[in-house]
Design a protein around this motif. Structure first.
Motif, PDB file in Angstrom:
ATOM      1  N   ARG A  77      55.249  65.606  51.733  1.00 31.32           N
ATOM      2  CA  ARG A  77      54.080  65.462  50.869  1.00 31.32           C
ATOM      3  C   ARG A  77      53.323  64.182  51.237  1.00 31.32           C
ATOM      4  O   ARG A  77      52.086  64.171  51.310  1.00 31.32           O
ATOM      5  N   ASN A  78      54.074  63.132  51.501  1.00 32.77           N
ATOM      6  CA  ASN A  78      53.453  61.870  51.896  1.00 32.77           C
ATOM      7  C   ASN A  78      52.813  61.974  53.278  1.00 32.77           C
ATOM      8  O   ASN A  78      51.756  61.389  53.537  1.00 32.77           O
ATOM      9  N   VAL A  79      53.466  62.723  54.181  1.00 32.63           N
ATOM     10  CA  VAL A  79      52.928  62.897  55.533  1.00 32.63           C
ATOM     11  C   VAL A  79      51.591  63.628  55.478  1.00 32.63           C
ATOM     12  O   VAL A  79      50.625  63.232  56.140  1.00 32.63           O
ATOM     13  N   ALA A  80      51.525  64.713  54.701  1.00 30.66           N
ATOM     14  CA  ALA A  80      50.277  65.463  54.580  1.00 30.66           C
ATOM     15  C   ALA A  80      49.158  64.574  54.047  1.00 30.66           C
ATOM     16  O   ALA A  80      48.021  64.609  54.532  1.00 30.66           O
ATOM     17  N   SER A  81      49.490  63.753  53.052  1.00 30.08           N
ATOM     18  CA  SER A  81      48.497  62.860  52.461  1.00 30.08           C
ATOM     19  C   SER A  81      48.058  61.781  53.448  1.00 30.08           C
ATOM     20  O   SER A  81      46.863  61.500  53.593  1.00 30.08           O
ATOM     21  N   ALA A  82      49.021  61.187  54.158  1.00 28.96           N
ATOM     22  CA  ALA A  82      48.691  60.114  55.093  1.00 28.96           C
ATOM     23  C   ALA A  82      47.866  60.625  56.271  1.00 28.96           C
ATOM     24  O   ALA A  82      46.939  59.952  56.739  1.00 28.96           O
ATOM     25  N   ALA A  83      48.199  61.827  56.751  1.00 29.45           N
ATOM     26  CA  ALA A  83      47.498  62.376  57.908  1.00 29.45           C
ATOM     27  C   ALA A  83      46.226  63.114  57.513  1.00 29.45           C
ATOM     28  O   ALA A  83      45.387  63.426  58.368  1.00 29.45           O
ATOM     29  N   GLY A  84      46.081  63.436  56.221  1.00 30.59           N
ATOM     30  CA  GLY A  84      44.926  64.198  55.775  1.00 30.59           C
ATOM     31  C   GLY A  84      44.904  65.603  56.338  1.00 30.59           C
ATOM     32  O   GLY A  84      43.842  66.114  56.714  1.00 30.59           O
ATOM     33  N   ILE A  85      46.071  66.255  56.396  1.00 34.01           N
ATOM     34  CA  ILE A  85      46.186  67.567  57.015  1.00 34.01           C
ATOM     35  C   ILE A  85      46.991  68.495  56.111  1.00 34.01           C
ATOM     36  O   ILE A  85      47.869  68.051  55.367  1.00 34.01           O
ATOM     37  N   TRP A  86      46.662  69.784  56.151  1.00 33.43           N
ATOM     38  CA  TRP A  86      47.478  70.787  55.493  1.00 33.43           C
ATOM     39  C   TRP A  86      48.727  71.028  56.333  1.00 33.43           C
ATOM     40  O   TRP A  86      48.649  71.098  57.564  1.00 33.43           O
ATOM     41  N   ILE A  87      49.873  71.147  55.696  1.00 36.32           N
ATOM     42  CA  ILE A  87      51.114  71.468  56.400  1.00 36.32           C
ATOM     43  C   ILE A  87      51.706  72.732  55.779  1.00 36.32           C
ATOM     44  O   ILE A  87      52.061  72.739  54.598  1.00 36.32           O
ATOM     45  N   ALA A  88      51.777  73.786  56.591  1.00 38.74           N
ATOM     46  CA  ALA A  88      52.435  75.025  56.159  1.00 38.74           C
ATOM     47  C   ALA A  88      53.867  74.969  56.678  1.00 38.74           C
ATOM     48  O   ALA A  88      54.128  75.313  57.846  1.00 38.74           O
ATOM     49  N   LEU A  89      54.774  74.490  55.831  1.00 45.93           N
ATOM     50  CA  LEU A  89      56.185  74.418  56.207  1.00 45.93           C
ATOM     51  C   LEU A  89      56.741  75.831  56.203  1.00 45.93           C
ATOM     52  O   LEU A  89      56.844  76.469  55.152  1.00 45.93           O
ATOM     53  N   GLY A  90      57.105  76.321  57.394  1.00 50.81           N
ATOM     54  CA  GLY A  90      57.529  77.710  57.530  1.00 50.81           C
ATOM     55  C   GLY A  90      58.560  78.099  56.511  1.00 50.81           C
ATOM     56  O   GLY A  90      58.408  79.096  55.799  1.00 50.81           O
ATOM     57  N   SER A  91      59.623  77.305  56.411  1.00 53.66           N
ATOM     58  CA  SER A  91      60.548  77.434  55.282  1.00 53.66           C
ATOM     59  C   SER A  91      61.600  76.356  55.340  1.00 53.66           C
ATOM     60  O   SER A  91      61.804  75.695  56.369  1.00 53.66           O
ATOM     61  N   ALA A  92      62.279  76.212  54.214  1.00 54.87           N
ATOM     62  CA  ALA A  92      63.419  75.320  54.072  1.00 54.87           C
ATOM     63  C   ALA A  92      64.367  75.949  53.059  1.00 54.87           C
ATOM     64  O   ALA A  92      63.922  76.652  52.148  1.00 54.87           O
TER      65      ALA A  92
END
Length: 280
Positions: A77-92
């Motif tokens: 969540r922090n990475v998406a915010s810092a990079a300003g990018i959508w991240i579609a995490l395939g799954s976990a």
């Protein structure tokens, strides 16, 4: 209805060889997100089981925690915010409230919020001619909800791996007029060689939508081997990106004008009719 006007949207796919260490896997995604954003991508797509790929369920169990307790998920969540990018995490793999596990896709918005969740509906319970045997349902509970959500690509439908073999799910995504469908996967090598390209292209044609298939690739820490060949397929069924084998970051341009053109030429979604069911 999606507005098809506008410039193509640049996306990135991270092809991974995820292992049994969720911290190392999360670090790979962080690096991929940073590189993707730097190279102009609006969205990053990762494979099924990006954060943990471990067939030894006893060893994996300590890492299966609730979504809110999962440090790697919170970090993304922090990475998406810092990079300003959508991240579609395939799954976990995450722990459900009822104590069972879910194979869950998560979509992180650029503000760090989770925009959508999808739990894999179809469980991979098979015995292959190669000798491989899989019983996903022994540990995981199937999802029960079809999920779509607005994104920079228009309306995005979420699926996971084995779902690709069940046309009814994609029929519903087509009825909802999805502009793109994510199909993250950890395909076995035998089934990948036989069916991977065939089914991804077929689903794109059936739904008149872009299909974005981020895949696991290579030999993993738990001993399994996956097929790779992350794909982007346009609504006409043309493969516009095939990443082959090995880890890496690939890019593609998603042009919704292509979607509009295909749907105008072959309006199969508009022509769809209900098929009478047998009374026998």
């Amino acid at each position: 209805m999606t507005d098809f006007a506008g410039d193509p949207v640049r996306i990135a796919i991270l092809q991974m060889t995820s292992g049994i260490d969720p911290h190392a896997n999360a670090a790979s995604i962080r690096q991929g997100a940073s590189e993707a954003a730097r190279d102009g991508a609006k969205m990053l797509f990762t494979p099924e089981m990006s954060l943990l790929l471990d067939r030894d369920r006893k060893r994996a169990a300590p890492n299966i925690v609730t979504e809110g307790q999962n440090a790697a998920i919170q970090g993304l969540r922090n990475v998406a915010s810092a990079a300003g990018i959508w991240i579609a995490l395939g799954s976990a793999p995450v722990l459900r409230e009822d104590g069972r596990w879910a194979n869950r896709s998560l979509l992180f918005a650029p503000d760090g919020q989770i925009a959508a969740r999808y739990d894999k509906i179809h469980m991979f319970d098979v015995d292959l001619a190669s000798g491989e045997s899989w019983r996903e349902s022994n540990a995981y509970a199937p999802g029960e909800e079809v999920v779509t959500t607005p994104t920079p690509l228009g309306l995005l439908g979420l699926t996971i791996c084995y779902d690709i073999r069940f046309p009814a799910l994609f029929d519903e995504l087509g009825r909802r007029r999805c502009d793109a469908i994510a199909t993250p996967a950890a395909f076995t090598v035998p089934t990948g060689r036989a069916h991977w390209h065939l089914m991804q292209r077929a689903r794109a044609v059936e739904a008149s939508a872009w299909v974005i298939a981020a895949a696991q690739a290579g030999r993993h820490g738990d001993g399994r081997e996956t097929y790779g060949h992350s794909l982007v397929v346009d609504p006409w069924g043309e493969v516009v990106l095939d990443m082959g084998e090995g880890e890496g970051l690939g890019f593609a341009e998603i042009d919704l004008a292509v979607t509009a053109k295909v749907r105008a030429q072959l309006p199969s979604l508009a022509n769809k009719r209900e098929i009478p069911r047998s009374k026998a």
